[in-house]
Motif scaffolding. Structure first.
Motif, short mmCIF file in Angstrom:
data_model
loop_
_atom_site.label_atom_id
_atom_site.label_comp_id
_atom_site.label_asym_id
_atom_site.label_seq_id
_atom_site.Cartn_x
_atom_site.Cartn_y
_atom_site.Cartn_z
N UNK A 1 0.97 -1.17 -0.12
CA UNK A 1 0.06 0.06 0.07
C UNK A 1 0.83 1.20 -0.12
N UNK A 2 0.42 2.43 -0.79
CA UNK A 2 1.31 3.62 -1.05
C UNK A 2 1.06 4.28 0.25
N UNK A 3 2.01 5.03 0.51
CA UNK A 3 1.75 6.15 1.70
C UNK A 3 2.08 7.39 1.29
N UNK A 38 -10.41 8.07 7.45
CA UNK A 38 -11.32 6.79 7.36
C UNK A 38 -10.65 5.99 6.29
N UNK A 39 -10.85 4.65 6.39
CA UNK A 39 -10.47 3.72 5.40
C UNK A 39 -11.54 3.62 4.09
N UNK A 40 -11.19 3.62 3.29
CA UNK A 40 -12.42 3.74 2.41
C UNK A 40 -13.18 2.38 2.33
N UNK A 41 -12.52 1.31 2.46
CA UNK A 41 -13.03 -0.02 2.31
C UNK A 41 -13.29 -0.93 3.63
N UNK A 42 -13.43 -0.26 4.81
CA UNK A 42 -13.74 -0.85 6.00
C UNK A 42 -14.07 0.27 7.14
N UNK A 43 -14.33 -0.29 8.20
CA UNK A 43 -14.74 0.87 9.24
C UNK A 43 -13.44 1.16 10.23
N UNK A 44 -12.28 0.98 9.54
CA UNK A 44 -11.06 1.36 10.35
C UNK A 44 -10.72 2.91 10.34
N UNK A 154 -6.75 -8.05 8.12
CA UNK A 154 -6.80 -6.50 8.18
C UNK A 154 -6.34 -5.56 9.39
N UNK A 155 -6.42 -6.48 10.52
CA UNK A 155 -5.65 -5.92 11.60
C UNK A 155 -4.13 -5.97 11.37
N UNK A 156 -3.50 -6.76 10.95
CA UNK A 156 -2.14 -6.95 10.77
C UNK A 156 -1.57 -5.67 9.80
N UNK A 157 -2.35 -5.37 8.90
CA UNK A 157 -2.37 -4.37 7.87
C UNK A 157 -2.52 -3.16 8.47
#
Length: 178
Positions: A1-3, A38-44, A154-157
């Motif tokens: 994933x790019x930052x 906000x993450x676009x694909x989850x509730x993170x 997803x938690x690891x990411x």
């Protein structure tokens, strides 16, 4: 994933976050003392808060107090602190070394009968001479009734994103805390 490096609070703080996160202030009202992504694909979500310093015996207890306050604000049915440690800032700038806390909260949302399992990653940067606690938190629903949960993978990411943010957060202008 790019930052990419994000400028927070008008550039007074910089931090490296995933390029894909959405600035919540583009979608809704966010308090002046807060930056929310906000993450676009989850509730993170990743939140940076400028808070008044809490009184505590030590740095780790201050992080625990903020975690307990968050559990209260979330109406958590239960909350557990799993680990607390300090990450030294060895970059040579004046950003304080953060204490990092990892915990879990059980939170019922929107009249649900089964609580979501939300892992909380919290970094506390204490700006002593300004009486400020700067908090960086990452809320990661690993098990949820709705579609926002990310599971262990997803938690690891998200933890990787959080760790990068903690190591790169830099207070550029301490005048923010005047």
């Amino acid at each position: 994933m790019t930052s990419s490096v994000r400028q927070l609070f008008g550039g007074a703080i910089t931090v490296t976050l995933p390029s894909s996160v959405i600035d919540a202030s583009d979608l809704r009202e966010v308090p002046d003392t807060q930056e929310v992504f906000l993450y676009p694909d989850s509730s993170v979500s990743i939140i940076v808060d400028v808070l008044q310093r809490v009184e505590a015996e030590n740095f780790a207890d201050a992080a625990r107090l903020h975690f307990a306050s968050l559990a209260h604000d979330n109406d958590a049915e239960s909350s557990t602190v799993h680990d607390v440690g300090i990450i030294p800032n060895d970059r040579g700038d004046n950003t304080p070394s953060p204490v990092v806390l990892y915990g879990t909260q059980s939170v019922k949302k929107f009249n649900q009968t089964v609580p979501d399992e939300v892992r909380i990653l919290l970094a506390l940067y204490r700006v002593k001479d300004k009486n400020v606690d700067l908090l960086l938190t990452c809320n990661v629903p690993v098990r949820a009734v709705d579609q926002g949960a990310v599971g262990e993978e997803g938690f690891t990411a998200a933890k990787g994103d959080f760790d990068r943010a903690v190591q790169t957060l830099r207070i550029v202008d301490f005048g923010l805390f005047a």
